[in-house]
Design an enzyme around this catalytic site. Structure first.
Site, PDB file in Angstrom:
ATOM      1  N   GLU A 226       0.818  -1.209   0.000  1.00 55.20           N
ATOM      2  CA  GLU A 226       0.000   0.000   0.000  1.00 55.20           C
ATOM      3  C   GLU A 226       0.856   1.264   0.000  1.00 55.20           C
ATOM      4  O   GLU A 226       1.823   1.364   0.765  1.00 55.20           O
ATOM      5  CB  GLU A 226      -0.851  -0.064   1.278  1.00 55.20           C
ATOM      6  CG  GLU A 226      -2.109   0.747   1.230  1.00 55.20           C
ATOM      7  CD  GLU A 226      -2.952   0.486   2.483  1.00 55.20           C
ATOM      8  OE1 GLU A 226      -3.166  -0.691   2.847  1.00 55.20           O
ATOM      9  OE2 GLU A 226      -3.378   1.464   3.095  1.00 55.20           O
ATOM     10  N   ASP A 251      -3.537   4.595  -1.481  1.00 57.24           N
ATOM     11  CA  ASP A 251      -4.326   5.019  -0.318  1.00 57.24           C
ATOM     12  C   ASP A 251      -4.301   6.544  -0.221  1.00 57.24           C
ATOM     13  O   ASP A 251      -5.260   7.204  -0.650  1.00 57.24           O
ATOM     14  CB  ASP A 251      -3.794   4.350   0.963  1.00 57.24           C
ATOM     15  CG  ASP A 251      -4.553   4.781   2.210  1.00 57.24           C
ATOM     16  OD1 ASP A 251      -5.559   5.508   2.081  1.00 57.24           O
ATOM     17  OD2 ASP A 251      -4.156   4.404   3.337  1.00 57.24           O
ATOM     18  N   LYS A 275     -11.498   5.214   2.240  1.00 53.97           N
ATOM     19  CA  LYS A 275     -11.782   5.528   3.647  1.00 53.97           C
ATOM     20  C   LYS A 275     -12.821   6.649   3.686  1.00 53.97           C
ATOM     21  O   LYS A 275     -12.669   7.658   2.982  1.00 53.97           O
ATOM     22  CB  LYS A 275     -10.510   5.991   4.370  1.00 53.97           C
ATOM     23  CG  LYS A 275      -9.442   4.912   4.469  1.00 53.97           C
ATOM     24  CD  LYS A 275      -8.153   5.435   5.068  1.00 53.97           C
ATOM     25  CE  LYS A 275      -7.117   4.321   5.156  1.00 53.97           C
ATOM     26  NZ  LYS A 275      -5.769   4.833   5.458  1.00 53.97           N
TER      27      LYS A 275
HETATM   28 MG   LIG Z   1      -2.667   3.065   4.240  1.00 55.96          MG
END
Ligand SMILES: [Mg+2]
Length: 375
Positions: A226, A251, A275
């Site tokens: 990631e 991310d 997220k």
């Molecule tokens: Mg992350």
């Protein structure tokens, strides 16, 4: 989305917020920050008719730029004003939150989740069903191992596997020589675990290629890497993705559907980490997941070090959207207290919803926090 609930006209009777602080069991350490206790704000939306929903926003200054004071200022200012007394469908009210001010993605997520919780409670249904999923689905969760000394990371990895976790998320990204030692210690301590590595932007593209191809050559049980490089370095991310075999996940580089399209167009990554605190809530997250689905890319639903309300909202979405095939929703295990009760249940690393309308959580009272004191 379920059409009849989508078309229902809602009226917002009140918007409230309160502040909490919760200590963690162990410090949470990444290449970007160190956290020992989480300051967070609960947003509450009451609809005409009496349904009350809650959402939460944790301060993550190093990631979103927001602290508790700025989250409160956003909710007391433009975000609260956009919703108080407003009438419209869930989509229209969510759009008012998104358009009320720039940035403030955690504060927006708290309010938008509270609105969705109230909407689903008013409909008497679990949120996951209104988002198109099933309340009885489950997903395998991972457990994060903070960036620490190799021996400490090995010990945490051993504990997680003993608790039933099959997937560990290993925080790296400090120094590539030390990162190799950290990963070797984890693999030795937990040889059966599948590993997700997260460098949190800590490597240069050349370093990332060198260290990742080394892990591949050693045959380590890594399933993805990631955000190896800086969020703004799309070209560098694309170079790493082209040069290695392991799947690369974006991310910090993906906050919105616009970012997702740009990364997909540049072939900069193989996977996306969504997220709610980056997308400003569920609707923005669904837009990213839809962009991924159209491109044939899988997504993980992750979270900041956020309280149980935020994690439960993320779980409802993860179990509803077909492009979301992985979850990284371990923060509740980090908190010293489980407040509020309900929402999600986890056994031997498998997460499911507890059932009940909305998020399925007990409402968190303003005078309660994880330390038992009021504020
Ligand atoms: Mg992350």
């Amino acid at each position: 989305m379920e059409q009849s609930a989508e078309q229902a006209v809602l009226e917002v009777a009140a918007v409230r917020r309160h502040r909490h602080r919760a200590p963690l069991r162990h410090p949470f350490v990444t290449a970007a920050r160190r956290t020992e206790a989480v300051e967070y704000v609960v947003a509450e939306v009451e609809l005409a008719g009496g349904a009350v929903g809650q959402g939460s926003a944790a301060e993550t200054v190093a990631v979103t730029g927001e602290d508790a004071a700025s989250i409160l200022a956003a909710l007391d200012g433009p975000l609260g004003a956009a919703l108080r007394g407003a009438r419209g469908t869930i989509g229209e009210l969510s759009a008012r939150i998104a358009a009320a001010m720039p940035g403030a993605t955690s504060a927006k997520a708290a309010l938008e989740v509270a609105l969705h919780d109230a909407w689903a409670r008013a409909a008497g249904r679990p949120l996951v069903e209104l988002l198109g999923g099933s309340a009885v689905s489950t997903m395998r969760n991972d457990m994060t191992v903070s960036l620490e000394e190799p021996a400490t990371m090995a010990e945490r990895a051993r504990e997680a596997v003993a608790a039933g976790h099959e997937i560990l998320k290993i925080k790296l990204g400090h120094d590539i020589a030390e990162d190799r030692e950290r990963l070797a210690a984890v693999v030795e301590a937990a040889p059966s675990a599948r590993l997700r590595l997260d460098a949190n932007q800590g490597w240069l593209p050349e370093q990332a290629v060198e260290i990742i191809t080394g892990f591949e050559a050693d045959g380590l049980p890594v399933e993805l890497v990631e955000q190896p490089v800086a969020a703004g370095d799309v070209e560098g991310l694309a170079r790493v993705t082209a040069a290695v075999s392991l799947p690369i996940m974006a991310d910090e580089a993906v906050w919105s559907a616009v970012d997702a399209h740009r990364l997909i167009e540049a072939r900069a990554c193989d996977l996306l980490n969504i997220k709610l605190a980056k997308t400003g809530g569920l609707r923005g997250a669904i837009e990213v997941a839809e962009a991924a689905r159209r491109a044939g890319i899988d997504c993980m639903l992750g979270a900041m070090m956020e309280p149980r309300i935020s994690i439960t909202a993320a779980a409802h979405l993860a179990l509803a959207h077909p492009a979301i095939t992985m979850i990284d929703l371990d923060p509740p295990a980090w908190f010293a207290s489980a407040l509020p009760r309900g929402g999600i249940v986890q056994e031997r690393g498998v997460l499911r919803l507890s059932g009940g309308p909305g998020l399925g959580l007990e409402l968190l009272r303003p005078d309660v926090d994880a330390e038992g004191g009021g504020r």
